[in-house]
Design an enzyme around this catalytic site. Structure first.
Site, PDB file in Angstrom:
ATOM      1  CB  SER A  55      -0.852  -0.023   1.275  1.00  0.00           C
ATOM      2  OG  SER A  55      -1.299   1.254   1.635  1.00  0.00           O
ATOM      3  CE1 TYR A  62      -3.678  -0.205   4.036  1.00  0.00           C
ATOM      4  CE2 TYR A  62      -5.436  -1.799   4.359  1.00  0.00           C
ATOM      5  CZ  TYR A  62      -4.611  -1.079   3.526  1.00  0.00           C
ATOM      6  OH  TYR A  62      -4.699  -1.249   2.158  1.00  0.00           O
TER       7      TYR A  62
HETATM    8  C1  GCO Z   1      -7.115   4.746   3.992  1.00  0.00           C
HETATM    9  C2  GCO Z   1      -7.191   3.829   2.796  1.00  0.00           C
HETATM   10  C3  GCO Z   1      -5.786   3.461   2.316  1.00  0.00           C
HETATM   11  C4  GCO Z   1      -5.909   2.809   0.947  1.00  0.00           C
HETATM   12  C5  GCO Z   1      -4.641   2.290   0.370  1.00  0.00           C
HETATM   13  C6  GCO Z   1      -3.673   3.376   0.066  1.00  0.00           C
HETATM   14  O1  GCO Z   1      -7.948   4.615   4.895  1.00  0.00           O
HETATM   15  O2  GCO Z   1      -6.214   5.616   3.959  1.00  0.00           O
HETATM   16  O3  GCO Z   1      -7.936   2.668   3.087  1.00  0.00           O
HETATM   17  O4  GCO Z   1      -5.188   2.629   3.253  1.00  0.00           O
HETATM   18  O5  GCO Z   1      -6.796   1.738   0.999  1.00  0.00           O
HETATM   19  O6  GCO Z   1      -4.070   1.338   1.205  1.00  0.00           O
HETATM   20  O7  GCO Z   1      -2.532   2.776  -0.531  1.00  0.00           O
END
Ligand code: GCO
Length: 256
Positions: A147, A160
């Site tokens: 990501s 994440y």
């Molecule tokens: C967020 C998004 C990001 C995107 C992606 C960006 O909440 O900022 O979900 O995480 O999904 O991963 O590369």
């Protein structure tokens, strides 16, 4: 090898986790159009069956294996089924992932663990089982899905971000240990893509405007924007690429 063969996946079998929709489904369809036989994976049986039907109707060779990517026993059992069926996984795309947005001070450790397990530990569990067999067969391809947050952080998405940062260095660890066995382990770093996971962001006018203004290309990405990177990293064309994370982000990481 002539250029067309460099991108030909004929005779190869690809397992794509989290592929009943979104990025995983788009990359699966792209790999199939390059000749790969597909094994889809997902948590929702009905969505998975619908995805198989759609791709089969398009003439692709496709099956599904529903297993929980965070469950070590389920992962090893799935690979035992592949072994029994004589299905060699030549290409693994570790795409399964969830998002959970909450400020760190309010985050429950259960939510932290759920995101880390789904977005990072799963890539280790499945990568380990796939690599054991790739090593025995003389090589293979592993593509982990990172990501923008493999590189930079945004408030309220810490688990994440930590997981996706881990994906970048897990990919390099895989390259360190498995490159000698002709396994190319790389990652794709998607930018802001129009997916169900980002629905809340897409529908938020100020966030939508921010993404369009912050991205040099001036738009959100689509799942199909990832197909080229997936086919490249799954094909002989990337035989000398290892431990790399290829950002498909419209240039967002390239600029302030
Ligand atoms: C967020 C998004 C990001 C995107 C992606 C960006 O909440 O900022 O979900 O995480 O999904 O991963 O590369």
């Amino acid at each position: 090898m002539k250029t067309p063969q460099l991108f030909d996946l004929s005779g190869k079998t690809a397992l794509i986790t989290g592929s009943s929709g979104g990025l995983g489904f788009a990359m699966a369809r792209g790999l199939a159009e390059a000749g790969a036989t597909l094994v889809l994976n997902g948590r929702d049986q009905d969505k998975l069956k619908a995805a198989v039907r759609t791709l089969a109707d398009e003439g692709h060779k496709v099956s599904a294996e529903a297993f929980d990517v965070t469950d070590e026993a389920a992962v090893t059992a799935a690979f035992a089924r592949f072994d029994t069926a004589g299905a060699a996984i030549d290409i693994l795309v570790n795409n399964a992932g969830i998002q959970f947005r909450k400020p760190l001070v309010d985050l429950a450790v259960a939510d932290w663990r759920r995101v880390i397990e789904t977005n990072l530990t799963s890539a280790f569990l499945i990568g380990r089982e796939a690599a054991k067999r790739m090593i025995a067969r003389g090589g293979g391809k592993i593509i982990n899905i990172g990501s923008l947050t493999s590189e930079v952080a945004r408030a309220t998405v810490a688990p994440y971000t930590a997981a996706k940062g881990g994906i970048k260095l897990l990919t390099r660890s895989m390259a360190a240990e498995w490159a000698a066995h002709n396994i190319q382990a790389n990652a794709i770093g998607p930018g802001y893509i129009l997916t169900e996971m980002n629905k809340a962001l897409i529908e938020n006018q100020s966030f939508d405007a921010w993404v369009k203004g912050r991205t040099p290309t001036g738009r959100w990405g689509t799942p199909d924007d990832l197909i080229g990177a997936a086919v490249f990293l799954a094909s002989p064309a990337s035989a000398y690429v290892n431990g790399h994370i290829l950002y498909v982000d419209g240039g967002m990481l390239a600029v302030l």
